[in-house]
Design an enzyme around this catalytic site. Structure first.
Site: not given
Length: 550
Positions: A316, A318, A324-325, A469, A472, A524
């Site tokens: 990803r 991002e 947490r990323h 989370e 998903s 996670r």
């Protein structure tokens, strides 16, 4: 009459005195010879002294540094090596094992204590001078550098008092042979014992000190010296647990009839839309690293695979620098057809996680307790099977509003709001694990099935641990025309006939059963289970917007 010149008596030549230079030269030659003789005498005396000392070293053949394993000088002994976890089964027996040195503690010229480690086990070893063990061997043991790898032979002896400094508390090793297999260079860039302590409270990762003055080494320092940092027992425990989650994931789903798959991680186009993809040069054209295996999972359902699962890397792009990323993480993905309602799949996902949680408690309690001893976190509250709280998104919004949060009916939840809702759910349902169902359609991917109850909602869900989370998922659209329509209406729009989507959309034109699934973030799950402050601790060599090494 002239008198004759007198001649030198006997030789017929006149007498000559030695010159000053000749005398000096002779003196220097004499001094040089004397020094050489003295040096030889010293060398001989030292050799004799060493020979005498060697003659007195009764242990000279049972300690020292071994030749490099695999080198031409190395001769394997064939001696079996033992596992320290089974040391209680060999009391009063001599064993040989490989280990490394945590520390060496001299106790005078005749005694040394070594803390030796193998895996997660540590044991105290004693090297004591005696008629059979020399002071030279004791001195050798005292000077072995920390982290050196050893081959040790010794007697297993029960101790009267538990040993506090080792995990093996009831036994110690009385060393009879001690060889260094690989010597560690000193000083180390990071002390392993410092990596056993918790991270500093400063999330920026700066080094700090505890109240007793011992260092708290920051995350950046640890990651920059990761091979040393990973030697810490606490880190070994983290990755044993991470491995365990993968094993339990496959174990449960295999029993449910899932097939393990491996989907491509290089794609010709950014099929799911958005800009969060890594572009790479692929021969003479561009390609992209996969954001998820989503399209391929669904295409396999269309290919008559009823249930599929995958464990693989996810990329990803991002620019998220949070605790947490990651830009590369491990996805635990599954997809399955269902009979009548997507809640059938939710039930499988919930039971999967309950199985993982319970078996982590049963099979990995030792590792869990070790990590939680440094990162204190409350025991994870588990609901029973079939009683996982399923909270409609709109009810979650209502709970947050009643607790003082301001947000709209169809707003996505921020991280602080997710955590707040987690605390509310724990208080109301006594569970750290729960599901939010029926998310707003506008904040879900284009392939998500709209809700029949409300066109602004969708048949989608997220799962949470401690209010954060981890998964998903959703029912996917399995009709090509509806899928194309939803893709065009999506914000931003996606072309159903585009290079990365046409094959995917067309796969549903030939008959595909209703299906749903989800994707978990492995790191996670481990982070929230153990109560770790940063997800980078759960990745061996983490990748984030700032880090691509080591």
């Amino acid at each position: 009459m002239t008198e004759p010149t007198p001649a030198a008596s006997g030789s017929g030549e006149p007498n000559k005195e030695p010159s000053k230079n000749a005398l000096k030269k002779a003196q220097k030659e004499k001094e040089k010879a004397e020094k050489k003789a003295a040096a030889k005498a010293r060398e001989l005396a030292e050799r004799q002294k060493k020979d005498a000392a060697d003659a007195e070293d009764v242990s000279k053949d049972v300690y020292g540094e071994l030749p490099l394993c695999g080198s031409k000088d190395f001769k394997p002994t064939g001696t079996p090596r033992e596992d320290l976890s089974k040391v209680d089964q060999v009391e009063d027996k001599e064993i040989t094992f490989r280990c490394w040195v945590e520390n060496a503690r001299p106790q005078g010229a005749k005694l040394a204590f070594l803390n030796l480690r193998q895996g997660l086990n540590t044991v105290q070893a004693v090297v004591a001078a005696s008629e059979k063990l020399s002071k030279q061997m004791v001195k050798f043991a005292q000077n072995i550098s920390t982290e050196s790898t050893l081959a040790v032979t010794g007697l297993v002896k029960r101790v009267k008092e538990p040993i506090k400094s080792a995990t093996i508390k009831d036994f110690e090793i009385h060393i009879t042979k001690l060889f260094v297999e690989v010597k560690a260079e000193v000083p180390l860039p990071l002390q392993v014992e410092d990596a056993e302590r918790p991270l500093p409270s400063d999330e920026a990762g700066q080094d700090e000190k505890e109240s007793d003055g011992r260092p708290l080494v920051g995350l950046n320092t640890r990651l920059n010296n990761r091979t040393i940092d990973l030697r810490a027992k606490i880190n070994h425990a983290i990755f044993v647990i991470k491995s365990g989650v993968c094993s339990l994931f496959q174990e449960f789903l295999s029993q449910q009839g899932f097939t393990l798959i491996h989907t491509p991680k290089i794609q010709g186009a950014a099929g799911e839309g958005g800009a969060n993809v890594f572009e790479l040069k692929y021969f003479d054209r561009s390609a992209y690293l996969a954001q998820s295996p989503q399209f391929y999972k669904q295409m396999l359902i269309a290919s008559r695979f009823q249930k599929v699962m995958e464990i693989g890397p996810v990329f990803r792009a991002e620019n998220s620098n949070t605790a947490r990323h990651l830009t590369e993480f491990t996805g635990l993905d599954l997809e399955m057809e269902f009979q009548e309602n997507y809640h059938e799949v939710m039930g499988v996902l919930e039971d999967l996680m309950l199985f993982i949680f319970k078996e982590l408690n049963n099979r990995y309690k030792k590792e869990t307790d070790l990590v939680r001893s440094a990162y204190h976190v409350d025991e994870f509250k588990l609901p029973e099977s079939g009683k996982v709280p399923r909270i409609p998104f709109q009810e979650g919004i209502k709970m947050l509003r009643e607790a003082g949060e301001e947000l709209g009916d169809f707003d996505d939840l921020s991280t602080p709001q997710e955590k707040h809702l987690g605390r509310l759910v724990l208080e109301k349902y006594n569970s750290d694990f729960y599901t939010l169902d029926q998310f707003p359609l506008a904040i879900r991917p284009a392939y998500t099935m709209p809700s029949p109850a409300n066109p602004q909602l969708s048949n989608s869900y997220d799962m949470f641990m401690r209010g954060q989370e981890i998964c998903s998922g959703a029912q996917r659209i399995h009709n090509a025309d509806l899928l194309a329509e939803q893709m065009r209406k999506h914000d931003p729009p996606i072309d159903p006939n585009g290079a990365g989507t046409k094959d995917y959309v067309d796969s549903f034109r030939y008959g595909c059963p209703p299906h749903a699934g989800g994707g978990f973030g492995l790191e996670r799950i481990v982070q929230f289970w153990l109560g770790l402050p940063n997800i980078r601790m759960t990745s061996l060599f983490p990748r984030d917007p700032q880090r691509v090494a080591p």
